[in-house]
Design an enzyme around this catalytic site. Structure first.
Site, mmCIF file in Angstrom:
data_model
loop_
_atom_site.group_PDB
_atom_site.id
_atom_site.type_symbol
_atom_site.label_atom_id
_atom_site.label_comp_id
_atom_site.label_asym_id
_atom_site.label_seq_id
_atom_site.Cartn_x
_atom_site.Cartn_y
_atom_site.Cartn_z
ATOM 1 N N GLU A 34 -78.547 69.300 -3.121
ATOM 2 C CA GLU A 34 -78.270 70.641 -3.625
ATOM 3 C C GLU A 34 -78.470 70.561 -5.139
ATOM 4 O O GLU A 34 -77.876 69.706 -5.789
ATOM 5 C CB GLU A 34 -76.830 71.043 -3.301
ATOM 6 C CG GLU A 34 -76.550 72.463 -3.724
ATOM 7 C CD GLU A 34 -75.111 72.918 -3.448
ATOM 8 O OE1 GLU A 34 -74.375 72.218 -2.738
ATOM 9 O OE2 GLU A 34 -74.763 73.993 -3.967
ATOM 10 N N ARG A 258 -70.813 57.175 3.186
ATOM 11 C CA ARG A 258 -71.254 57.384 1.824
ATOM 12 C C ARG A 258 -70.892 56.180 0.968
ATOM 13 O O ARG A 258 -70.003 55.401 1.300
ATOM 14 C CB ARG A 258 -70.645 58.659 1.244
ATOM 15 C CG ARG A 258 -69.130 58.668 1.188
ATOM 16 C CD ARG A 258 -68.584 60.046 0.856
ATOM 17 N NE ARG A 258 -68.955 60.487 -0.454
ATOM 18 C CZ ARG A 258 -69.678 61.595 -0.707
ATOM 19 N NH1 ARG A 258 -70.089 62.350 0.270
ATOM 20 N NH2 ARG A 258 -69.954 61.945 -1.930
ATOM 21 N N LYS A 268 -70.487 65.494 -7.808
ATOM 22 C CA LYS A 268 -71.143 66.261 -8.867
ATOM 23 C C LYS A 268 -70.161 67.215 -9.538
ATOM 24 O O LYS A 268 -70.252 67.453 -10.739
ATOM 25 C CB LYS A 268 -72.329 67.034 -8.280
ATOM 26 C CG LYS A 268 -73.529 66.146 -8.041
ATOM 27 C CD LYS A 268 -74.676 66.925 -7.433
ATOM 28 C CE LYS A 268 -74.466 67.106 -5.955
ATOM 29 N NZ LYS A 268 -75.589 67.755 -5.280
HETATM 30 P P1 ATP Z 1 -71.472 65.479 -4.239
HETATM 31 O O1 ATP Z 1 -70.248 65.505 -3.384
HETATM 32 O O2 ATP Z 1 -71.544 64.350 -5.167
HETATM 33 O O3 ATP Z 1 -71.748 66.778 -4.903
HETATM 34 P P2 ATP Z 1 -73.182 66.145 -2.149
HETATM 35 O O4 ATP Z 1 -73.125 65.454 -0.850
HETATM 36 O O5 ATP Z 1 -72.620 67.496 -2.229
HETATM 37 O O6 ATP Z 1 -72.624 65.185 -3.245
HETATM 38 P P3 ATP Z 1 -75.922 66.745 -2.006
HETATM 39 O O7 ATP Z 1 -76.806 67.201 -3.082
HETATM 40 O O8 ATP Z 1 -75.564 67.702 -0.936
HETATM 41 O O9 ATP Z 1 -74.618 66.212 -2.711
HETATM 42 O O10 ATP Z 1 -76.433 65.380 -1.400
HETATM 43 C C1 ATP Z 1 -77.761 65.126 -1.016
HETATM 44 C C2 ATP Z 1 -77.759 64.007 -0.035
HETATM 45 O O11 ATP Z 1 -77.161 62.845 -0.617
HETATM 46 C C3 ATP Z 1 -76.923 64.356 1.180
HETATM 47 O O12 ATP Z 1 -77.640 63.962 2.340
HETATM 48 C C4 ATP Z 1 -75.675 63.550 1.018
HETATM 49 O O13 ATP Z 1 -75.131 63.203 2.273
HETATM 50 C C5 ATP Z 1 -76.166 62.343 0.223
HETATM 51 N N1 ATP Z 1 -75.084 61.769 -0.568
HETATM 52 C C6 ATP Z 1 -74.300 62.400 -1.466
HETATM 53 N N2 ATP Z 1 -73.373 61.564 -1.964
HETATM 54 C C7 ATP Z 1 -73.573 60.359 -1.389
HETATM 55 C C8 ATP Z 1 -72.947 59.084 -1.488
HETATM 56 N N3 ATP Z 1 -71.900 58.870 -2.286
HETATM 57 N N4 ATP Z 1 -73.428 58.074 -0.727
HETATM 58 C C9 ATP Z 1 -74.481 58.272 0.075
HETATM 59 N N5 ATP Z 1 -75.118 59.438 0.228
HETATM 60 C C10 ATP Z 1 -74.677 60.489 -0.498
HETATM 61 MG MG MG Z 2 -73.382 69.071 -0.861
#
Ligand code: ATP
Ligand code: MG
Length: 552
Positions: A34, A258, A268
């Site tokens: 995102e 994760r 983020k």
């Molecule tokens: P955040 O909680 O940091 O905002 P998010 O999951 O909302 O992270 P996205 O942009 O939706 O962020 O993530 C893109 C991809 O990265 C998704 O498939 C998510 O599952 C993966 N991802 C995000 N954080 C991690 C992590 N700590 N370890 C492994 N994969 C991750």
């Molecule tokens: Mg997300």
């Protein structure tokens, strides 16, 4: 990298699918960020997994921006994400945006309404929440659930046309209000949001929810393996339900744990707070766990990929020690970094028996660990040198293999010197030490027969360059700041940045190359900071030479 390891559970699934001929042996993964922030090391894990699978099995990977929530998304983030994925060394097959599918998703929604599988609900968010029941109590249908197909079609079209305010109506899927999985209790598909979108502008005022966008986007792209993190397990039934009802490409979702890293935060939303409240300079502050922060700090793509490989792909959450990440960068920089000398806390050494005004250009290899030393550079030597203050002691203890009156050390790549005396200022601070050198002890042609235990680094006073050096420590004082009482920012480490405004470096470092790693002998690995200029050279310490945290 390169070491043989057993298959992870996702590779096992992929190999089974390939063996059974599923999808005609085709592998297509996607990385779906995102664009609401900069990527962090957790995303690197997901990137390495998605792109790594495709590379290993002859497939491809799409970069898909999951931009269905207009309020928090920005083009700046899109650009940074692309730069980071490329820098990590991966090439996407297609650059795609969930927002490009808005029309198609809208048509999918209309199709479900026509099948009697979706309805417009006028309830407030609170009403919907209470009507959903609890895990032990089934939900209750409200009066809107039995709206006619025609009425739903009309109302949904009006929602799209902007007839209603934010929150006035939503579109819900008609699944099962008694389902044990709460996500199946008539989940929201669309909400009204009169907000400008970074790509579609003001064309839309209804936006699809994650659950109605992600699986459908996967299906539109014909993604074979949709890999996400464990928190999406409860969404999987709904992911499959939409795909089945719409009878579209049967993408399948797989979940892995994760990455959690200690002494930092990895969301983020939290990283954005640190930036906005100026606890750090920006998203790429070298203390941040972001890819851009790590890059600015001097991390390399090789080290980050190696780290992701070493932590593996797990089905259960755990906390990875940041010292593993540091181990990986040391491994890589040890092979590639050029060795240089820099004195961080200087004290002057005068060599009393070396001719004044004489300069000798000594030669030193760039990297003794590399084949042929990886070239070398000239190192000017003269009768006045800067050495580290900590390498001299007025009253040295036993086994102090550095300098004190009567003690000898080797000056790296130069001569053996013996300390004869030292001078203090009126305040009692040591300001200078006097030594004599052994002319026959020159490195490479030493005939002195003298054995010394210690070797220290130095810089010729007349030839020294000055630089600012920034030393970093953990951003947080505790292992898991998100899990502590109160606000995570209460646990910021107040000493995470230590600036040395005037450090003396050997002259060659005036030509330091941006993006290259340098080992300051005995002091760690360093790289040029992005704010460095010819007049004000700035180095960031990437990592110390050994793990210093344990001792503290
Ligand atoms: P955040 O909680 O940091 O905002 P998010 O999951 O909302 O992270 P996205 O942009 O939706 O962020 O993530 C893109 C991809 O990265 C998704 O498939 C998510 O599952 C993966 N991802 C995000 N954080 C991690 C992590 N700590 N370890 C492994 N994969 C991750
Ligand atoms: Mg997300």
């Amino acid at each position: 990298m390169g070491e043989e390891r057993s298959l992870n559970f996702i590779e096992e699934i992929v190999e089974e699918d390939l063996a059974s001929g599923k999808h005609g042996g085709r592998i297509l993964t996607r990385f779906p960020p995102e664009p609401n922030g900069y990527l962090h090391i957790g995303h690197a894990k997901s990137i390495c997994l998605n792109f790594g699978l495709a590379l290993k099995y002859g497939g491809k990977t799409n970069l898909r921006f999951d931009d269905t929530n207009p309020s928090k998304e920005e083009t700046e983030y899109v650009d940074s994400i692309k730069a980071d994925v490329s820098w990590l060394g991966f090439e996407w097959a297609n650059e795609l945006y969930a927002s490009d599918y808005f029309e198609q998703l809208y048509n999918f929604a209309v199709e479900l309404i026509k099948k009697g599988l979706a309805y417009v609900d006028d309830s407030t968010a609170e009403e919907i929440a209470t009507q959903k029941g609890t895990p032990t109590e089934p939900g209750k249908a409200n009066i809107y659930r039995s709206r006619s197909i025609d009425e739903n079609l009309k109302l949904f079209a009006e929602m799209k046309e902007g007839k209603y305010q934010d929150g006035e109506k939503v579109l819900r899927a008609k699944v099962d209000l008694a389902a044990p999985n709460m996500h199946l209790r008539d989940p929201l598909m669309y909400r009204i949001k009169h907000t400008h979108h970074h790509r579609t502008g003001d064309k839309w005022c209804i936006y699809p929810m994650y659950d109605f966008a992600h699986g459908q986007s996967d299906a539109i792209e014909k993604i074979t393996h949709s890999i996400c993190t464990l928190e999406f397990i409860p969404h999987r039934d709904l992911y499959n339900w939409f795909i089945e009802q719409l009878d579209i490409f049967p993408s399948k979702q797989y979940e892995f744990a994760r990455l959690n890293l200690n002494y930092t935060v990895m969301s983020k939303r939290k990283l954005l707070q640190l930036v906005e409240e100026k606890h750090v300079e920006d998203w790429d502050d070298p203390r941040m766990p972001t890819i851009s922060g790590l890059r600015r700090r001097g991390y390399t793509p090789v080290a980050i990929r190696d780290f992701c490989d070493r932590i593996g792909v797990a089905k259960r959450e755990n906390m990875i020690d940041v010292s593993l990440l540091e181990f990986c960068i040391r491994e890589d920089l040890n092979k590639t970094a050029w060795r240089r000398m820099a004195v961080l806390d200087p004290i002057k050494m005068v060599i009393t028996n070396y001719p004044k005004n004489q300069t000798e250009n000594l030669f030193s290899e760039n990297n003794p660990e590399a084949e042929g030393g990886d070239g070398g550079r000239e190192l000017p030597f003269s009768n006045q040198l800067w050495i580290e203050r900590e390498d001299f002691m007025e009253e040295p203890p036993k086994k102090f293999f550095r300098l004190g009156v009567g003690l000898m050390v080797r000056l790296k790549s130069a001569y053996i010197v013996k300390c004869d005396s030292f001078t203090k200022d009126s305040a009692g601070n040591i300001v200078e030490i006097q030594c004599s050198y052994i002319p026959e002890s020159k490195s490479g042609s030493d005939t002195s027969g003298i054995n010394v235990k210690g070797t220290i680094h130095w810089v010729s006073v007349a030839h020294a360059q000055t630089a600012e050096v920034r030393l970093y420590d953990r951003l947080f004082k505790v292992e898991d700041p998100s899990n502590e009482e109160g606000d995570f920012k209460d646990y910021l480490n107040p000493d995470s940045l230590h600036i040395l405004p005037k450090v003396y470096t050997e002259p060659d470092l005036a030509n330091a190359i941006t993006g290259k790693g340098y080992q300051f002998i005995r002091k760690g690995y360093f790289t040029i900071d992005k704010h460095s200029t010819a007049d004000n050279v700035i180095f960031n310490r990437t990592v110390t030479l050994k793990d210093g945290w344990v001792k503290k």
